[in-house]
Scaffold this active site. Structure first.
Site, short mmCIF file in Angstrom:
data_model
loop_
_atom_site.label_atom_id
_atom_site.label_comp_id
_atom_site.label_asym_id
_atom_site.label_seq_id
_atom_site.Cartn_x
_atom_site.Cartn_y
_atom_site.Cartn_z
N HIS A 85 0.82 -1.21 0.00
CA HIS A 85 0.00 0.00 0.00
C HIS A 85 0.85 1.26 0.00
CE1 HIS A 85 0.84 0.87 4.27
NE2 HIS A 85 0.71 -0.43 4.49
N CYS A 138 3.09 -5.00 6.76
CA CYS A 138 2.69 -4.71 5.38
C CYS A 138 3.87 -4.10 4.61
CB CYS A 138 1.51 -3.74 5.36
SG CYS A 138 -0.06 -4.50 5.85
#
Length: 349
Positions: free
Chosen positions: A216, A232
């Site tokens: 992301h 992440c």
């Protein structure tokens, strides 16, 4: 490992010419005069360099070329990294002695835009956690982007996954463990953070089959090229904006941890070594030495006739700055035999 050790001892004198080139390596790579990269090895003289994430053809194991730029008075490494798609620690390691927050007006800095490809199947997305870098293989080429990865307390997973969904303006649902962490620090989080400037996912994300993990964007200026996330993969917003529309659903995603990468560029052997932090302690250096010897042995088993220059190998490990260095080459006799064999094979077909 014994094979590689003997190779280093035997070739210390045999590679005198290579030694003359490699001994001068400090913070920039050495490129052989007949190398395909020789024409692009000299740093650019422009005040700005191009963004790195273009599609490189995959012919050998080395892509890109080293660049440089002249800083402006307001520049920081974080600003430069955003503009050129280079991670923070990549810039720090490639420019020892330069203040990353105040490099100064007119300072010449190295842009490490050359890479040895990871030892991994060249398909889909490969994230090398050790170098904070993502590789995306498509159409016979590869694009590469810097990334932020999981912290020591919340490491990114060493796993194989795949892309399941493209997300635009994603909402963030902090997992229970993250909410508890924030609550303990006195800054509790809501169960959902809607799209907007307070959302740490940025405007785009790729959802993975590995539960709870995303690739992301970010709402922070810093952190790309560092261990910063809860697992992440974090990217510059311009990079994820490009990647998210380029990656189809079902694309495989592999997470690897390779601080040492070795590859061939024609008949040249290139070595790239990464240290996990800004400093290099004795224990880490010893671990890198063992990893280098193991990788060199593997390469020699499948490529007979390789010779290495010990000083160049030692320098790559001592620096551990993520800059590819020329450390060996295939002997002329073996290289010539390989060319002749290829010619005969083409004729027979």
């Amino acid at each position: 490992m014994a094979v590689f050790r003997r190779s280093l001892m035997v070739t210390s004198l045999a590679l005198f010419a290579l030694s003359a080139r490699a001994d001068n390596v400090q913070s920039t790579p050495v490129v052989a005069p007949d190398s395909p990269q020789a024409s692009s090895a000299k740093p650019e003289k422009a005040t700005e360099a191009p963004r790195e994430n273009r599609l490189f053809p995959v012919k050998d194991d080395v892509i890109g070329s080293m660049q440089s730029m002249t800083t402006r008075y307001e520049d920081t490494f974080a600003d430069i990294g955003t503009r050129t798609s280079i991670g923070y620690l990549e810039l720090v390691h490639a420019n020892p002695g330069i203040d990353p927050w105040l490099p100064g007006d007119g300072t010449r800095i190295t842009l490490p835009q050359q890479h040895v490809l990871p030892d991994s199947p060249r398909e889909g997305i490969v994230v090398n956690l050790a170098e904070f870098r993502l590789y995306y293989y498509k159409d016979g080429g590869v694009k590469t982007y810097p990334v932020g990865v999981g912290s020591e307390q919340n490491p990114s997973p060493l796993t194989k996954s795949k892309v399941t969904m493209r997300l635009e303006s994603p909402a963030w649902y902090p997992p229970k463990s993250v909410r508890e962490e924030y609550e303990a620090s006195g800054t509790p989080l809501p169960r959902v953070i809607p799209p907007g400037p307070e959302n740490p996912l940025g405007n785009y994300a790729l959802k993975l089959s590995a539960e709870g993990y995303l690739i992301h964007g970010t709402n922070k200026k810093f952190g790309i090229g560092m261990q910063v996330s809860h697992g992440c993969i974090r990217m510059y917003n311009n990079d994820i904006k490009e990647l998210v529309f380029d990656v189809p659903k079902g694309t495989p995603v592999a997470f690897v941890d390779q601080p040492v990468k070795v590859g061939l560029n024609g008949n040249e052997v290139w070595l790239e070594v990464h240290r996990p932090k800004e400093d290099l302690d004795a224990q880490t250096k010893d671990r890198l030495w063992k990893a280098v010897m193991a990788r060199m042995d593997t390469l020699m088993e499948s490529n007979p006739g390789l010779e290495f220059q010990r000083a160049a190998v030692e320098n790559a490990i001592d620096q551990a700055d993520g800059i590819p260095r020329l450390v060996g080459e295939r002997t002329r006799q073996v290289a010539k035999a390989s060319v002749e064999s290829g010619r005969k094979e083409r004729v027979s077909h």
